[in-house]
Design an enzyme around this catalytic site. Sequence first.
Site, PDB file in Angstrom:
ATOM      1  N   HIS A  67       0.794  -1.231   0.000  1.00  0.00           N
ATOM      2  CA  HIS A  67       0.000   0.000   0.000  1.00  0.00           C
ATOM      3  C   HIS A  67       0.823   1.277   0.000  1.00  0.00           C
ATOM      4  CE1 HIS A  67      -2.651  -3.139   1.825  1.00  0.00           C
ATOM      5  NE2 HIS A  67      -3.554  -2.568   1.055  1.00  0.00           N
ATOM      6  N   GLN A 105       6.965  -7.168   6.660  1.00  0.00           N
ATOM      7  CA  GLN A 105       7.674  -7.252   7.951  1.00  0.00           C
ATOM      8  C   GLN A 105       8.451  -8.554   8.122  1.00  0.00           C
ATOM      9  OE1 GLN A 105       5.529  -5.805  11.398  1.00  0.00           O
ATOM     10  NE2 GLN A 105       6.705  -7.117  12.769  1.00  0.00           N
ATOM     11  N   CYS A 135      -1.452   0.529   7.014  1.00  0.00           N
ATOM     12  CA  CYS A 135      -2.430  -0.019   6.061  1.00  0.00           C
ATOM     13  C   CYS A 135      -3.509  -0.809   6.797  1.00  0.00           C
ATOM     14  CB  CYS A 135      -1.760  -0.861   4.987  1.00  0.00           C
ATOM     15  SG  CYS A 135      -0.940  -2.335   5.590  1.00  0.00           S
TER      16      CYS A 135
HETATM   17 ZN   LIG Z   1      -0.198  -2.888   3.463  1.00  0.00          ZN
END
Ligand SMILES: [Zn+2]
Length: 172
Positions: A67, A105, A135
């Site tokens: 995003h 992540q 997000c």
């Molecule tokens: Zn995201």
Amino acid sequence: MDTLGLDLSDDSLRGTPLRVAKMYVDEVFSGLNPKNRPEAKLFDNKYGYTEMLVEKDIRVHSFCEHHFVPIIGKAHVAYINSGKVVGLSKLNRIVEHFARRPQVQERMTVQIANELKQALETEDVAVIIDAKHLCVSLRGIEDVTSTTLTSSYNGAFKNVERKEEFLKYVYG
Ligand SMILES: [Zn+2]
């Protein structure tokens, strides 16, 4: 900006495409440039220090690659030296280098662990990242309280006691 119907002739918006491009290249995604990879100079461990070293609450400012909105959190890293030690700020710089790119992540966690292993010449490395994904909080499910925790335990940190010692230093 065209699709959104924003007026690109407005003097407040005119410079935005270039500003955003510069911010991506020079700042928030600067970790994509291999030239910016931090060099970790090692020093002999003259102090006979053999316990783990923990650097906690390292700032993580990254961006979700799905995003392009921020991931903000903390990294906690630890290593047991193999006879060589590193300047503490290098640990922060390694985290920063892999944070400053579009990320997931889980991947960031593994990349940081692998880089630490290579830079510190030891397998005995642990990494935890605890981060908030914008997000998740400002769009979609709009959950403002949840955080995401990922970890990578290597070498001696696969040992339960070592792992618990590390977690105690980090979380009390
Ligand atoms: Zn995201």
